[in-house]
Design a protein around this motif. Structure first.
Motif, PDB file in Angstrom:
ATOM      1  N   UNK A 111       0.807  -1.265  -0.088  1.00  0.00           N
ATOM      2  CA  UNK A 111       0.123  -0.021   0.022  1.00  0.00           C
ATOM      3  C   UNK A 111       0.907   1.277   0.049  1.00  0.00           C
ATOM      4  N   UNK A 112       2.141   1.402  -0.088  1.00  0.00           N
ATOM      5  CA  UNK A 112       3.009   2.283  -0.280  1.00  0.00           C
ATOM      6  C   UNK A 112       3.774   2.578  -1.609  1.00  0.00           C
ATOM      7  N   UNK A 113       4.028   3.645  -1.637  1.00  0.00           N
ATOM      8  CA  UNK A 113       4.823   4.093  -3.170  1.00  0.00           C
ATOM      9  C   UNK A 113       6.122   3.683  -2.919  1.00  0.00           C
ATOM     10  N   UNK A 114       6.938   3.451  -1.982  1.00  0.00           N
ATOM     11  CA  UNK A 114       8.117   3.319  -1.926  1.00  0.00           C
ATOM     12  C   UNK A 114       9.047   4.433  -2.176  1.00  0.00           C
ATOM     13  N   UNK A 115       8.436   5.608  -2.251  1.00  0.00           N
ATOM     14  CA  UNK A 115       9.052   6.762  -2.338  1.00  0.00           C
ATOM     15  C   UNK A 115       9.649   7.176  -1.000  1.00  0.00           C
ATOM     16  N   UNK A 116      10.705   7.754  -0.766  1.00  0.00           N
ATOM     17  CA  UNK A 116      11.243   8.546   0.548  1.00  0.00           C
ATOM     18  C   UNK A 116      11.688   9.816   0.547  1.00  0.00           C
ATOM     19  N   UNK A 117      11.210  10.541   1.379  1.00  0.00           N
ATOM     20  CA  UNK A 117      11.676  11.976   1.449  1.00  0.00           C
ATOM     21  C   UNK A 117      13.164  12.046   1.754  1.00  0.00           C
ATOM     22  N   UNK A 118      13.706  11.263   2.781  1.00  0.00           N
ATOM     23  CA  UNK A 118      15.060  11.151   2.934  1.00  0.00           C
ATOM     24  C   UNK A 118      15.090   9.458   3.455  1.00  0.00           C
ATOM     25  N   UNK A 119      16.445   8.927   3.397  1.00  0.00           N
ATOM     26  CA  UNK A 119      16.633   7.560   3.992  1.00  0.00           C
ATOM     27  C   UNK A 119      15.855   7.308   5.294  1.00  0.00           C
TER      28      UNK A 119
END
Length: 634
Positions: free
Chosen positions: A231-239
């Motif tokens: 259910x998550x995009x896998x995109x991160x704001x930072x690690x």
């Protein structure tokens, strides 16, 4: 996601509860959320009012009520789950108790930060009248519609994400939940959201969000919770920080601050526009708050808003101590005090900045005529009917002010609350300005020949202002007996004289160099083997560096002025505690902020020898905070 740092939310089919770090749950609040909440509580407690408590309770109730159904849905549908080993046990609609507490503590902490940063503001000056059919009105409507359209498009896209039931599901659910509330709050308070300083909108969002991002990153790296990959995009704001997590904390803080801004927008309408709301309860009902927000901006009193904005700008520039102290007063009392003090500044500037004595006297006559028109007696018609002076003379005074005074001054005069102020102190104030006109190059001591003359001058230019302030306090918070009111007025006048002695002690050099005036009694100067002329000359000599002997004489004169200031201050400060409870602490702040200048002068701090003594900002804040806590002992 809407969760406490302590919870471990993972899909049940992917993670066994025995793997979760059970020691993270109850300690996370103690480590991360409670310390900033306690610190802000300590800082804001002296400033807190009943309206603030109402605001906090109001926003917290809405936040919990709005979040619980959404959070419960996500847990019940297994968007995420949590191991039983890491929670205390009690739940509300399947939501762990720790999670519900997080809703409360986040709202509380962000609210306190907002209140602390917004306290100095007079919110009424950020209202904007939107005349229908005008370019200004259309501009604001376009801004409103533009914001509504942007949020509506975000809602549409979020619905698409949820329907797709893929890796953007959680992102969509966050937006579907938060965006409608943002749309509503924008629609109600777009003016304030655009016009308030960034320190009261951006910072209360940015600082808690950044803090929670850092804490969330630490928690996720430790495995305190896991977001389902499905259910998550896998995109991160930072690690270590998923974009969904970052967005959730950003949006929740936006919701809190937007809600607070809407609340303050409603309060500003209620307090600033007496023509629409003649009386306002101390704690307005939710229905009244909504009515205030829905009042068409085209009906706002533009002149009153502009008069307040001009007064605030004037006091920020020329009376910073009073303006900052005024922030501790509430509602319409603060507005009336600002208008009153602005009137005093206006009258003083008209006299001091005149090109010559003739022009100054002309302004004095105009001010007197304005008061005459404002306070004229009732008129009895031949048929026996009575036309109240406040009705008839208001029009006459308005017409005269429009014709006789510049625009920025005229509005201040028109907003002066003459119906609730006695006229005698105002006329006495003008007599004090008349005394200033007696200072001439050939008579630099003017009317100040003795201590009695100086006391009379202080009574007229400062004691009167203190009396008028107390009258406003007793009007807005009635219940003081006539005898007590009289004692308070007398004590206020004496305290005003004390503050004027401080003012004179601070400005000895400025008055001598810029105006050629010496406010020191001649008898005091004789003790130091000085005359008014030599006193003034001493400051010009100091500019050449020849100041050794004169500096000692100046210190002796200033010391006598400060002694008399502190004598009156000590004798009358207990009277502050007899004021209505709502005004005691704010009045202490107003007095102590000014008396701190006297303390700085006694210590030789500031710029006492070169110009105006100043109080460092941090010390001014400390003095104000201490005065709010309780009576100050020297």
């Amino acid at each position: 996601m809407g969760y406490d740092y302590a919870l471990v939310y993972v899909p049940a089919q992917q993670h066994d509860s025995s793997d979760a770090p059970a020691d993270h749950n109850p300690h996370s609040h103690l480590t991360y959320t409670l310390p900033p909440a306690c610190l802000l509580t300590l800082l804001y407690a002296p400033l807190c009012t009943k309206l603030d408590l109402y605001r906090i309770a109001f926003l917290t109730t809405i936040a919990v009520a709005a979040t619980v159904p959404w959070d419960s849905y996500l847990i019940r549908t297994h968007i995420w789950t949590y191991p039983p080993a890491v929670i205390l046990g009690p739940t509300l609609l399947a939501i762990p108790l720790e999670e519900v507490f997080f809703f409360v503590i986040q709202t509380y902490t962000t609210t306190l930060l907002y209140l602390l940063l917004a306290k100095p503001l007079l919110h009424g000056i950020y209202l904007v009248r939107e005349p229908r059919g005008t370019r200004e009105g259309k501009k604001w409507q376009y801004l409103k519609l533009g914001g509504q359209l942007a949020v509506a498009l975000a809602i549409k896209q979020a619905i698409t994400f949820v329907r797709a039931a893929g890796t953007r599901t959680y992102l969509g659910l966050i937006l579907v939940w938060a965006a409608p509330f943002l749309w509503l709050l924008w629609s109600l308070a777009y003016q304030f959201l655009l016009r308030l300083p960034l320190t009261s909108t951006f910072l209360p969002v940015a600082l808690p969000t950044l803090y929670l991002w850092v804490v969330d990153t630490v928690a996720l790296k430790r495995g305190t919770w896991v977001i389902s990959p499905a259910t998550k995009t896998g995109i991160v704001l930072w690690e270590g920080l998923e974009i969904e997590e970052a967005l959730f904390f950003l949006l929740t803080n936006c919701l809190i601050v937007f809600g607070l801004v809407a609340f303050d927008n409603a309060i500003a309408v209620l307090h600033t526009l007496p023509s629409h709301y003649p009386s306002v309860p101390a704690l307005p009902s939710p229905l009244l708050l909504v009515k205030a927000l829905l009042l068409p901006a085209s009906t706002y009193d533009d002149d009153r808003i502009l008069a307040l904005a001009q007064s605030v700008a004037r006091l920020k520039s020329k009376s910073r101590s009073f303006y900052l102290a005024s922030a501790t007063f509430q509602g319409r009392l603060r507005i009336d005090l600002i208008i009153l003090y602005s009137f005093c500044r206006v009258a003083d500037d008209l006299i001091d900045h005149s090109a010559d004595p003739a022009e100054a006297r002309a302004w004095l006559q105009k001010l007197k005529l304005f008061l005459d028109l404002s306070y004229g007696g009732d008129e009895v018609k031949p048929n026996g009917s009575v036309v109240k002076a406040t009705d008839r003379n208001q029009g006459q005074a308005t017409l005269f002010a429009v014709r006789a005074f510049p625009d920025d001054i005229m509005l201040t005069l028109l907003m002066l609350p003459t119906p609730i102020l006695d006229k005698e102190p105002l006329y006495e104030l003008l007599k004090g300005f008349e005394m200033d006109l007696l200072f001439t190059p050939s008579n630099p001591s003017g009317p100040i020949k003795s201590e009695a003359d100086l006391d009379l001058y202080g009574s007229r230019v400062a004691g009167t202002v203190a009396m008028l302030c107390i009258q406003l306090v007793m009007h807005h918070y009635p219940g003081t007996s006539a005898a007590d009111a009289q004692r308070l007025m007398q004590a206020g006048s004496e305290m005003g004289i004390a503050l004027q002695y401080t003012n004179i002690a601070r400005d000895l050099g400025v008055d001598a160099r810029e105006s050629g005036r010496c406010y020191v009694p001649s008898s005091w100067l004789k003790r130091e083997k000085l005359t008014p002329e030599s006193f003034i000359h001493g400051f010009t000599a100091r500019a050449r560096g020849d100041d050794g002997v004169f500096r000692k004489k100046l210190a002796a004169v200033r010391s006598r002025l400060l002694d008399r200031a502190f004598e009156r201050y000590e004798r009358n400060r207990e009277a502050i505690e007899a004021l209505p409870v709502e005004a005691r602490a704010p009045m202490r702040v107003a007095v102590e902020s000014y008396m701190q200048i006297a303390r700085e002068l006694r210590r030789g701090g500031g710029a006492a020898g070169r110009g105006r003594a100043t109080v460092p900002g941090w010390r001014r804040a400390w003095v104000g905070w201490r005065a709010l806590v309780g009576p100050v002992r020297s």
